[in-house]
Design an enzyme around this catalytic site. Sequence first.
Site, PDB file in Angstrom:
ATOM      1  N   ASN A  13      47.298  14.834  50.852  1.00  0.00           N
ATOM      2  CA  ASN A  13      47.950  14.039  49.807  1.00  0.00           C
ATOM      3  C   ASN A  13      48.277  14.978  48.658  1.00  0.00           C
ATOM      4  O   ASN A  13      47.395  15.346  47.886  1.00  0.00           O
ATOM      5  CB  ASN A  13      46.983  12.924  49.377  1.00  0.00           C
ATOM      6  CG  ASN A  13      47.469  12.155  48.164  1.00  0.00           C
ATOM      7  OD1 ASN A  13      48.620  12.284  47.760  1.00  0.00           O
ATOM      8  ND2 ASN A  13      46.585  11.355  47.582  1.00  0.00           N
ATOM      9  N   TRP A  14      49.545  15.374  48.564  1.00  0.00           N
ATOM     10  CA  TRP A  14      49.933  16.357  47.554  1.00  0.00           C
ATOM     11  C   TRP A  14      49.983  15.751  46.156  1.00  0.00           C
ATOM     12  O   TRP A  14      50.182  16.475  45.175  1.00  0.00           O
ATOM     13  CB  TRP A  14      51.303  16.964  47.893  1.00  0.00           C
ATOM     14  CG  TRP A  14      51.348  17.761  49.163  1.00  0.00           C
ATOM     15  CD1 TRP A  14      50.353  17.860  50.110  1.00  0.00           C
ATOM     16  CD2 TRP A  14      52.425  18.566  49.633  1.00  0.00           C
ATOM     17  NE1 TRP A  14      50.758  18.679  51.137  1.00  0.00           N
ATOM     18  CE2 TRP A  14      52.035  19.129  50.877  1.00  0.00           C
ATOM     19  CE3 TRP A  14      53.697  18.873  49.142  1.00  0.00           C
ATOM     20  CZ2 TRP A  14      52.863  19.971  51.612  1.00  0.00           C
ATOM     21  CZ3 TRP A  14      54.523  19.713  49.876  1.00  0.00           C
ATOM     22  CH2 TRP A  14      54.107  20.261  51.096  1.00  0.00           C
ATOM     23  N   LYS A  15      49.875  14.427  46.074  1.00  0.00           N
ATOM     24  CA  LYS A  15      49.969  13.724  44.782  1.00  0.00           C
ATOM     25  C   LYS A  15      51.254  14.159  44.055  1.00  0.00           C
ATOM     26  O   LYS A  15      52.250  14.424  44.712  1.00  0.00           O
ATOM     27  CB  LYS A  15      48.700  13.948  43.949  1.00  0.00           C
ATOM     28  CG  LYS A  15      47.446  13.587  44.755  1.00  0.00           C
ATOM     29  CD  LYS A  15      46.192  13.490  43.928  1.00  0.00           C
ATOM     30  CE  LYS A  15      45.030  13.121  44.850  1.00  0.00           C
ATOM     31  NZ  LYS A  15      43.774  12.932  44.113  1.00  0.00           N
ATOM     32  N   HIS A 105      45.906   3.979  47.299  1.00  0.00           N
ATOM     33  CA  HIS A 105      45.085   5.078  46.782  1.00  0.00           C
ATOM     34  C   HIS A 105      44.471   4.641  45.451  1.00  0.00           C
ATOM     35  O   HIS A 105      45.092   3.892  44.688  1.00  0.00           O
ATOM     36  CB  HIS A 105      45.953   6.327  46.591  1.00  0.00           C
ATOM     37  CG  HIS A 105      45.139   7.531  46.259  1.00  0.00           C
ATOM     38  ND1 HIS A 105      44.677   7.774  44.979  1.00  0.00           N
ATOM     39  CD2 HIS A 105      44.654   8.524  47.031  1.00  0.00           C
ATOM     40  CE1 HIS A 105      43.959   8.882  44.994  1.00  0.00           C
ATOM     41  NE2 HIS A 105      43.925   9.359  46.224  1.00  0.00           N
ATOM     42  N   GLU A 107      44.249   6.016  42.708  1.00  0.00           N
ATOM     43  CA  GLU A 107      45.095   6.290  41.536  1.00  0.00           C
ATOM     44  C   GLU A 107      46.178   5.224  41.392  1.00  0.00           C
ATOM     45  O   GLU A 107      46.547   4.848  40.282  1.00  0.00           O
ATOM     46  CB  GLU A 107      45.686   7.708  41.643  1.00  0.00           C
ATOM     47  CG  GLU A 107      44.606   8.755  41.401  1.00  0.00           C
ATOM     48  CD  GLU A 107      44.769  10.056  42.154  1.00  0.00           C
ATOM     49  OE1 GLU A 107      45.883  10.359  42.633  1.00  0.00           O
ATOM     50  OE2 GLU A 107      43.762  10.788  42.293  1.00  0.00           O
ATOM     51  N   GLU A 177      37.311   6.596  50.324  1.00  0.00           N
ATOM     52  CA  GLU A 177      37.316   7.586  49.246  1.00  0.00           C
ATOM     53  C   GLU A 177      36.507   7.068  48.066  1.00  0.00           C
ATOM     54  O   GLU A 177      37.031   6.323  47.219  1.00  0.00           O
ATOM     55  CB  GLU A 177      38.755   7.834  48.782  1.00  0.00           C
ATOM     56  CG  GLU A 177      39.670   8.343  49.881  1.00  0.00           C
ATOM     57  CD  GLU A 177      40.843   9.111  49.303  1.00  0.00           C
ATOM     58  OE1 GLU A 177      40.977  10.293  49.632  1.00  0.00           O
ATOM     59  OE2 GLU A 177      41.595   8.546  48.505  1.00  0.00           O
ATOM     60  N   GLY A 183      38.629  14.485  43.234  1.00  0.00           N
ATOM     61  CA  GLY A 183      39.024  15.468  42.221  1.00  0.00           C
ATOM     62  C   GLY A 183      37.887  15.950  41.347  1.00  0.00           C
ATOM     63  O   GLY A 183      38.123  16.579  40.316  1.00  0.00           O
ATOM     64  N   SER A 223      37.119  15.433  47.326  1.00  0.00           N
ATOM     65  CA  SER A 223      36.657  16.818  47.185  1.00  0.00           C
ATOM     66  C   SER A 223      36.392  17.516  48.516  1.00  0.00           C
ATOM     67  O   SER A 223      35.453  18.316  48.635  1.00  0.00           O
ATOM     68  CB  SER A 223      35.423  16.872  46.282  1.00  0.00           C
ATOM     69  OG  SER A 223      35.752  16.424  44.974  1.00  0.00           O
ATOM     70  N   GLY A 244      43.059  15.916  48.910  1.00  0.00           N
ATOM     71  CA  GLY A 244      43.935  15.965  47.737  1.00  0.00           C
ATOM     72  C   GLY A 244      44.137  17.401  47.275  1.00  0.00           C
ATOM     73  O   GLY A 244      44.948  18.141  47.824  1.00  0.00           O
ATOM     74  N   GLY A 245      43.342  17.807  46.276  1.00  0.00           N
ATOM     75  CA  GLY A 245      43.496  19.125  45.653  1.00  0.00           C
ATOM     76  C   GLY A 245      43.638  20.295  46.613  1.00  0.00           C
ATOM     77  O   GLY A 245      44.489  21.173  46.408  1.00  0.00           O
TER      78      GLY A 245
HETATM   79  P1  PGA Z   1      40.595  15.359  46.222  1.00  0.00           P
HETATM   80  O1  PGA Z   1      41.484  14.029  46.355  1.00  0.00           O
HETATM   81  O2  PGA Z   1      40.534  15.980  47.602  1.00  0.00           O
HETATM   82  O3  PGA Z   1      41.341  16.212  45.241  1.00  0.00           O
HETATM   83  O4  PGA Z   1      39.261  14.948  45.749  1.00  0.00           O
HETATM   84  C1  PGA Z   1      41.364  13.191  47.452  1.00  0.00           C
HETATM   85  C2  PGA Z   1      42.329  12.053  47.339  1.00  0.00           C
HETATM   86  O5  PGA Z   1      42.615  11.622  46.213  1.00  0.00           O
HETATM   87  O6  PGA Z   1      42.850  11.571  48.347  1.00  0.00           O
END
Ligand code: PGA
Length: 265
Positions: A13-15, A105, A107, A177, A183, A223, A244-245
């Site tokens: 997930n590149w956000k 998600h 967010e 998650e 994050g 993470s 994510g990150g």
């Molecule tokens: P993260 O994000 O790997 O940066 O913790 C995961 C996600 O939001 O899907």
Amino acid sequence: MTTRIRTAIIAGNWKMHYGPEQAANFAGEIVPELGQLVSQHGGIMCILCPPAISLAAVRKVLDTHPVSRLELGAQNMYFEEMGAFTGEISPTMVREWCSTVILGHSERRSYFGETDELVNKKAQAALHHGLRPIICIGERLEQYEAGETEQVIRSQVQHSLANFSEHQVHNVVVAYEPIWAIGTGKAATADGAEKVIALIRQLFGDMYGGEAATALRILYGGSVTSANISEFMALADIDGALVGGASIKHDFVEIVRNSITTITM
Ligand code: PGA
């Protein structure tokens, strides 16, 4: 060797990172390696989820390295097919380029007010249009600390994953998650994640029967890096990761490589 009954999924997930040009460059760096890795091991699928505006650019890169099980996903969509919904993209639009869409998600839920009911409508629309929804659920830090994880997960499963038809339900993917792990660099323990994932599978079984529950792919997210992915992949009930990150760095290739090493051990 761990016997796996479900194809594992590592989704990135590149956000809100990488516009079309940067996305094409980054995809150009990782796609050849990813293609080689997934084509060598039939038990794993890899899905890149760039921002909507960069989907075309990444699609082009993927088309120059056509490998099955190396796929493209969107990070969100609306449930209507077309109309006056400024700023939104529809399932039919996503379907032109993607196999998959991330929905609900945390967010989206916390910054854009998405509810279980909306996420469920989107998931039904995704399935109706032949898309694979990755539906995200997970508890907030204060809920985790108050020991409310089970209750929160139960309610999210019952509402976000409701009303799927029998012939579409096999295409559903869930990402567990815990929000406190996203994050933050503080991933859940593999055992802790596995317990919640087992609960999700059990609840899904209550709704759709044992066969559907056995087929359901449940990913862990929060993470994940190349340093901890093996702990999660070593557990047969965890079917992969939503990253994510670490998915916007070369580390993503190492995550896929380490996943393969773990599931073939
Ligand atoms: P993260 O994000 O790997 O940066 O913790 C995961 C996600 O939001 O899907």
